[in-house]
Design an enzyme around this catalytic site. Structure first.
Site, short mmCIF file in Angstrom:
data_model
loop_
_atom_site.label_atom_id
_atom_site.label_comp_id
_atom_site.label_asym_id
_atom_site.label_seq_id
_atom_site.Cartn_x
_atom_site.Cartn_y
_atom_site.Cartn_z
N SER A 156 0.80 -1.23 0.00
CA SER A 156 0.00 0.00 0.00
C SER A 156 0.83 1.28 0.00
O SER A 156 0.83 2.04 0.98
CB SER A 156 -0.95 -0.04 1.18
OG SER A 156 -1.74 -1.19 1.07
N ARG A 171 7.37 6.52 -4.31
CA ARG A 171 8.02 7.06 -3.11
C ARG A 171 7.39 6.38 -1.91
O ARG A 171 6.24 5.95 -1.96
CB ARG A 171 7.85 8.57 -3.01
CG ARG A 171 6.47 9.08 -2.65
CD ARG A 171 6.30 10.53 -2.99
NE ARG A 171 6.33 10.74 -4.41
CZ ARG A 171 5.29 10.53 -5.24
NH1 ARG A 171 4.14 10.09 -4.77
NH2 ARG A 171 5.39 10.75 -6.54
N ASP A 209 -4.12 -1.29 -1.07
CA ASP A 209 -5.22 -1.59 -0.12
C ASP A 209 -6.55 -0.99 -0.58
O ASP A 209 -7.62 -1.58 -0.36
CB ASP A 209 -4.87 -1.17 1.32
CG ASP A 209 -4.35 0.25 1.44
OD1 ASP A 209 -4.27 0.97 0.43
OD2 ASP A 209 -4.00 0.66 2.58
C1 GLC Z 1 -0.78 5.98 1.68
C2 GLC Z 1 -0.24 5.14 0.53
C3 GLC Z 1 -1.37 4.52 -0.26
C4 GLC Z 1 -2.32 3.78 0.66
C5 GLC Z 1 -2.78 4.69 1.80
C6 GLC Z 1 -3.66 3.96 2.80
O1 GLC Z 1 -1.47 7.04 1.13
O2 GLC Z 1 0.57 5.92 -0.30
O3 GLC Z 1 -0.87 3.64 -1.22
O4 GLC Z 1 -3.43 3.34 -0.06
O5 GLC Z 1 -1.67 5.22 2.48
O6 GLC Z 1 -3.01 2.87 3.36
#
Ligand code: GLC
Length: 510
Positions: A156, A171, A209
């Site tokens: 995620s 990143r 996620d």
């Molecule tokens: C951050 C991550 C993203 C994820 C979110 C919730 O924003 O960059 O990929 O979906 O957190 O976990």
């Protein structure tokens, strides 16, 4: 039950609060309150930024195509593994999707993600994850001769995906800072660590996620249009038509084909054009491992809520006009990230008129003895920060709905803030109503009586069931020859049950 019944909320009175403190509270209210006009301006800007992210030139919201093409039918079947690399835990699941529509069985194990791993080395990270997978398989399948189990890996973080089993980390977000991973495909080092341990898995899909949440929720609810996470981080995914994605034009996909977009809306307004940032937001950003990134997320997500609260309190202690906690040693409070979102939840949940629980918490945890007016300020500040988070979150949801022309929709949401932060759901619903100018509820019923036109509902388990479903949908696509975003169809099926005729991992639509 011992003790008083918890009240949904206390009345609270500022009667004893001295004038200078009241003025300070008023200043904080002005700073942290986002009114309807501003909510609408943020939403409109967000719509154009979402569109920009899909353009060839791109924008600051990544709008990552995920190669998860279309919704499940409810008829997916098979056995899958899911690996969820969350911020706090690592979870391994085995999911069986049976014949029955929309059903699933799940077994799972959780492993703590050691804090040091977040700033350690890439080898340590992949090694730890592969060890956990190995332990899981050894425990649940001791002595069995296994086919390669298809795995959905929920990673995620923002990743560029040329294929569904590929993901170049754009990143780190959410405080992660592991060297040597950004700018590279995370799949090969993960697979190498797994292969080294001889674990019989086949990575079928790398997912976010939010995409998992969208798909898992749509599995049981055909009205699901958006998947959101309001947790340590904050983000959403939705289905877009390929024809609306200029940056995929070169692939000549069917314009009507749907593909899930992982928005990565945490990066919204990194240019600081519209979000009402306070000096405290500026400090949170400056002191983070990636300054200038995730402007929206840093005002909303669980990782930052407690820190914002803490920064305000420290500032007010040092401010000669207010001087809260006067003459007290606030060294514990001075430690960055010493307050988390659950601390704020507890403050907002304190049922006592005199805020006794908050008083005791400050004393035991921070060694600070608060006066009644200070407690009132602490409580009001938690409300302001929590309310701002919910209202800004609603702008993102409203922006996707407006962009897609959804007048009604279900939005599946997960994450600690959504599930545990008091009033988050109601505050978000109120903001949606203001932004979208609802005068009636769904089906013309008076507002507040039936359902709202757009409802944010608790989601199914996206990183478990959602990851399994996406793996199932991917194998089904490969079998059907729909190969957009599939790097090597034969390799994807090789060694899995799906390869063998008659033992389909995935059943065709019924
Ligand atoms: C951050 C991550 C993203 C994820 C979110 C919730 O924003 O960059 O990929 O979906 O957190 O976990």
């Amino acid at each position: 039950m011992v003790g008083p019944r918890r009240q949904p909320s206390r009345k609270g009175s500022m009667a004893d609060v001295p004038h200078d403190m009241l003025q300070e509270i008023k200043r904080l209210e002005d700073m942290f309150t986002v009114d309807t006009t501003k909510l609408k301006a943020i939403t409109d800007h967000c719509i154009s930024e979402l569109t920009k992210g899909l353009s060839k030139e791109g924008g600051s919201i990544p709008m990552n195509p995920t190669w998860c093409m279309g919704f499940p039918t409810g008829h997916e079947t098979g056995t899958f593994l899911a690996l969820d690399m969350g911020g706090t835990n690592l979870r391994v699941c085995e999911i069986r999707l049976p014949e029955e529509v929309g059903e699933f069985d799940i077994i799972q194990s959780k492993y703590r993600m050691p804090e040091e791993l977040k700033t350690g080395t890439a080898d340590e990270l992949w090694g730890y994850i592969a060890d956990c997978l190995q332990q899981f398989i050894e425990y649940h399948h001791e002595g069995e001769k296994l086919d390669q189990l298809p795995l959905g890996f929920t990673f995620s973080y923002p990743a560029t995906q040329d294929y569904i089993d590929h993901g170049v980390l754009q990143r780190w977000t959410k405080g992660f800072d592991i060297e040597g991973v950004e700018g590279k495909d995370v799949v090969p080092p993960f697979q190498a660590a797994v292969a080294e341990r001889g674990v019989p898995i086949k990575l079928t899909a790398l997912i976010n996620d939010t995409t998992g949440t969208l798909i898992a929720s749509a599995y049981t609810d055909p009205e699901m249009r958006i998947g959101c996470i309001f947790g340590t981080g904050c983000n959403a995914a939705y289905m877009e038509h390929c024809g609306e994605i200029p940056k995929l034009e070169h692939m000549h996909l069917d314009p009507q084909q749907e593909i899930a977009i992982n928005c990565e809306w945490g990066a919204f307004d990194n240019e600081h054009k519209v979000l009402p940032r306070t000096p405290y937001d500026v400090i949170v950003d400056k002191d983070s491992p990636r300054p200038g990134q995730q402007a929206f997320e840093k005002m909303i997500a669980g990782l930052y809520l407690g820190e914002l609260h803490r920064l305000v309190l420290v500032d007010l202690h040092e401010n000669p006009n207010v001087k809260i906690f006067e003459g007290q040693d606030i060294s514990a409070l001075k430690k960055p990230y010493s307050l988390d979102a659950s601390f704020l939840s507890d403050i907002e949940n304190d049922p006592y008129e005199n805020l006794q629980e908050t008083h005791d918490r400050f004393e035991s945890m921070l060694k600070i003895k608060c006066t009644k007016p200070e407690l009132e300020l602490i409580r009001r500040l938690a409300e302001l920060i929590g309310t701002r988070s919910a209202r800004l979150s609603a702008c993102g949801v409203a922006a996707i709905c407006k962009k897609k022309g959804y007048k009604t929709a279900h939005v599946g949401a997960d994450g600690s803030v959504f599930n545990k932060y008091p009033h988050f759901k109601a505050r978000g619903a109120q903001a949606l109503k203001e932004i979208l100018d609802w005068t009636t509820g769904r089906d013309g019923k008076p507002l507040g009586r039936g359902n709202d036109p757009v409802e944010i509902l608790p989601a199914e388990d996206g990183s478990g069931v959602g990851a399994a479903l996406i793996a199932a949908l991917t194998l089904k696509r490969v079998q059907e020859g729909n190969l957009a975003g599939i790097r090597d169809p034969e390799a994807m099926l090789r060694g899995t049950k799906a390869e063998k005729p008659g033992t389909k991992e995935v059943e065709p639509n019924k």
